[in-house]
Design a protein around this motif. Structure first.
Motif, short mmCIF file in Angstrom:
data_model
loop_
_atom_site.label_atom_id
_atom_site.label_comp_id
_atom_site.label_asym_id
_atom_site.label_seq_id
_atom_site.Cartn_x
_atom_site.Cartn_y
_atom_site.Cartn_z
N UNK A 101 0.80 -1.21 0.00
CA UNK A 101 0.00 0.00 0.00
C UNK A 101 0.85 1.28 0.00
N UNK A 102 0.42 2.24 -0.77
CA UNK A 102 1.10 3.53 -0.89
C UNK A 102 1.35 4.16 0.47
N UNK A 103 0.36 4.16 1.33
CA UNK A 103 0.48 4.84 2.62
C UNK A 103 1.49 4.15 3.53
N UNK A 104 1.52 2.82 3.51
CA UNK A 104 2.46 2.08 4.36
C UNK A 104 3.90 2.40 3.98
N UNK A 105 4.14 2.44 2.70
CA UNK A 105 5.49 2.74 2.19
C UNK A 105 5.90 4.15 2.60
N UNK A 106 5.04 5.12 2.34
CA UNK A 106 5.34 6.51 2.68
C UNK A 106 5.58 6.69 4.18
N UNK A 107 4.71 6.12 4.97
CA UNK A 107 4.80 6.31 6.42
C UNK A 107 6.08 5.70 6.97
N UNK A 108 6.46 4.53 6.49
CA UNK A 108 7.67 3.91 7.00
C UNK A 108 8.91 4.77 6.72
N UNK A 109 8.96 5.39 5.56
CA UNK A 109 10.08 6.29 5.27
C UNK A 109 9.98 7.58 6.09
N UNK A 110 8.77 8.11 6.23
CA UNK A 110 8.59 9.35 7.00
C UNK A 110 8.99 9.17 8.46
N UNK A 111 8.89 7.96 8.96
CA UNK A 111 9.31 7.69 10.34
C UNK A 111 10.81 7.92 10.53
N UNK A 112 11.54 8.01 9.44
CA UNK A 112 12.99 8.25 9.49
C UNK A 112 13.34 9.71 9.22
N UNK A 113 12.36 10.60 9.30
CA UNK A 113 12.56 12.00 8.91
C UNK A 113 13.60 12.74 9.75
N UNK A 114 13.92 12.23 10.93
CA UNK A 114 14.94 12.88 11.76
C UNK A 114 16.35 12.61 11.24
N UNK A 115 16.50 11.64 10.39
CA UNK A 115 17.82 11.32 9.84
C UNK A 115 18.29 12.42 8.89
N UNK A 116 19.53 12.79 9.02
CA UNK A 116 20.08 13.86 8.18
C UNK A 116 20.49 13.37 6.81
N UNK A 117 20.50 12.05 6.61
CA UNK A 117 20.91 11.54 5.30
C UNK A 117 19.72 11.15 4.41
N UNK A 118 18.52 11.67 4.75
CA UNK A 118 17.35 11.48 3.89
C UNK A 118 16.75 12.84 3.57
N UNK A 119 16.57 13.11 2.28
CA UNK A 119 15.89 14.31 1.83
C UNK A 119 14.53 13.91 1.29
N UNK A 120 13.48 14.53 1.81
CA UNK A 120 12.12 14.24 1.34
C UNK A 120 11.68 15.31 0.35
N UNK A 121 11.27 14.86 -0.83
CA UNK A 121 10.76 15.78 -1.85
C UNK A 121 9.44 15.20 -2.36
N UNK A 122 8.69 16.01 -3.08
CA UNK A 122 7.44 15.51 -3.65
C UNK A 122 7.44 15.74 -5.16
N UNK A 123 6.76 14.86 -5.83
CA UNK A 123 6.61 14.95 -7.29
C UNK A 123 5.96 16.27 -7.67
N UNK A 124 4.98 16.67 -6.89
CA UNK A 124 4.24 17.90 -7.20
C UNK A 124 5.14 19.13 -7.07
N UNK A 125 5.98 19.17 -6.04
CA UNK A 125 6.91 20.29 -5.90
C UNK A 125 7.89 20.32 -7.05
N UNK A 126 8.34 19.14 -7.48
CA UNK A 126 9.27 19.07 -8.61
C UNK A 126 8.62 19.57 -9.89
N UNK A 127 7.36 19.24 -10.09
CA UNK A 127 6.66 19.73 -11.29
C UNK A 127 6.39 21.21 -11.21
#
Length: 295
Positions: free
Chosen positions: A176-202
Motif C-alpha cells: 500500500x502507498x500509505x504504508x510505504x510513505x509512512x515507514x520512510x517518514x518515520x525516518x525523517x529525523x535522519x540527516x541523510x534522507x531528503x524528502x521531496x514531492x513529485x508535485x513540488x518538482x513539477x
C-alpha cells in the motif's frame, strides 16, 4: 531480459514475494538477500533515489545522475547506468561493485528492507507522489509492460485494475502507498534522507534541484544545472529510448515516460474511487508527509 517466473503471491500477473509482499518478477528474494551480504559493498558517496513505484523515479534517476557529473558515462540504458538495486534482470551485483562513484541507485524498497550497512552510509532522496496520480500511472505502467505483466493486465479497464490490483494489499506490488510513505517518514529525523514531492518538482524543478544539490553537498555550476533541467524535460525523456524503456515496451503505443501530469487522475477516478484515498492521505499527512493532488 529473462522471462517472468511462475506466479508468487497471487495469480493475476507474474510476481515474486519478499517480506510477505508482492514484488516484481525481476526482484527475486535472492537478490534482495544478497544486498545484505558481502556481495554488495556500500560506499560513503552512494546516492539512492527511493520511491513508491510510479512516483517520478526515472525522472529523478536521470536528473541526479546528471548533477553528479555522469561518472559512468552517458546514460545508455537508465536501468544499467543508474541501477535498481534489487533488479537482477538488468545488472549483476559484481558490475555494480565495479562502477565509478558517486554511484546513483534506485529502490522501491521499504526503509526496513534496506541493508543496515547502507542506511548509515548512503544519502537517500525519497520522492512521494499523490496516490491518485500514482494509481493512474501504475495502471498505464502495467498495460505498457505487457511482456512482463501479461495479457490480463493489458486488457484490464481502469476500474478492474483499481478493484482487483491497486486496492488489494496482497496483490499490489510493494503493498500500500500509505504504508510505504509512512515507514520512510518515520525516518525523517535522519540527516541523510531528503524528502521531496513529485508535485513540488513539477511546480518548480529548478528550485527542487537546488535543494538536492545542497543536500548532496555538490559544487555544481549553472551550466550543469541548465543541462540537467534540459535532460529532465518530459519531452526529452519521452523521445529518449535510453530513458523511456524502449527495449521493454516494444509494440506499445507509449513508452514508460507518459505525461507526467499533476491532477490527471480526475479523468479516471470515479467519486468513490477518489474518496477511497481520503484515509490513506490523512494517515500520511499525520505522519508528516506533504500530499497535494493538484497544483
Amino acid at each position: 531480459m529473462n522471462g517472468p517466473p511462475p506466479f508468487g503471491k497471487h495469480d493475476i500477473f507474474p510476481n515474486q514475494v519478499y517480506n510477505n509482499i508482492a514484488v516484481p518478477p525481476n526482484c527475486p528474494p535472492e537478490r534482495c538477500a544478497a544486498l545484505h551480504t558481502e556481495a554488495f559493498t556500500p560506499r560513503p558517496d552512494d546516492i539512492v533515489v527511493s520511491t513508491f513505484a510510479k512516483s517520478g523515479t526515472t525522472w529523478l534517476q536521470n536528473m541526479v545522475y546528471n548533477l553528479v557529473g555522469c561518472p559512468n558515462g552517458p546514460i545508455v540504458r537508465i536501468t544499467e547506468t543508474v541501477p535498481w538495486l534489487q533488479d537482477s534482470w538488468s545488472v549483476k551485483l559484481e558490475d555494480i561493485e565495479k562502477m565509478k562513484g558517486p554511484r546513483v541507485f534506485k529502490t522501491h524498497d521499504y526503509w526496513s528492507w534496506m541493508p543496515e550497512k547502507l542506511r548509515d552510509t548512503a544519502r537517500f532522496i525519497y520522492c512521494s507522489r499523490n496516490p491518485k496520480d500514482q494509481a493512474v500511472s501504475y495502471f498505464h505502467h502495467m498495460k505498457t509492460l505487457e511482456k512482463i505483466y501479461g495479457k490480463i493486465c493489458a486488457e484490464m479497464t481502469f476500474n478492474e485494475y483499481f478493484d482487483q490490483i491497486y486496492t488489494k494489499k496482497d496483490v499490489a506490488e510493494f503493498g500500500m502507498w500509505e504504508d510505504h510513505n509512512i515507514e520512510w517518514l518515520e525516518q525523517s529525523a535522519r540527516k541523510n534522507i531528503l524528502f521531496v514531492t513529485y508535485e513540488d518538482l513539477r511546480e518548480d524543478t529548478e528550485r527542487e534541484l537546488r535543494k538536492m544539490i545542497e543536500f548532496l553537498g555538490l559544487s555544481v555550476d549553472e551550466e550543469i544545472i541548465a543541462e540537467t533541467l534540459k535532460q529532465g524535460g518530459f519531452k526529452h525523456m519521452q523521445k529518449s529510448s535510453n530513458l523511456n524503456y524502449s527495449w521493454a515496451t516494444e509494440g506499445s503505443k507509449t513508452g514508460l515516460v507518459r505525461k507526467g501530469q499533476v491532477g490527471g487522475w480526475a479523468e479516471y477516478l470515479r467519486e468513490k474511487q477518489s474518496a477511497y484515498f481520503d484515509g490513506p492521505i490523512k494517515r500520511v499527512i499525520e505522519a508528516g508527509g506533504n500530499v497535494r493532488c493538484n497544483l
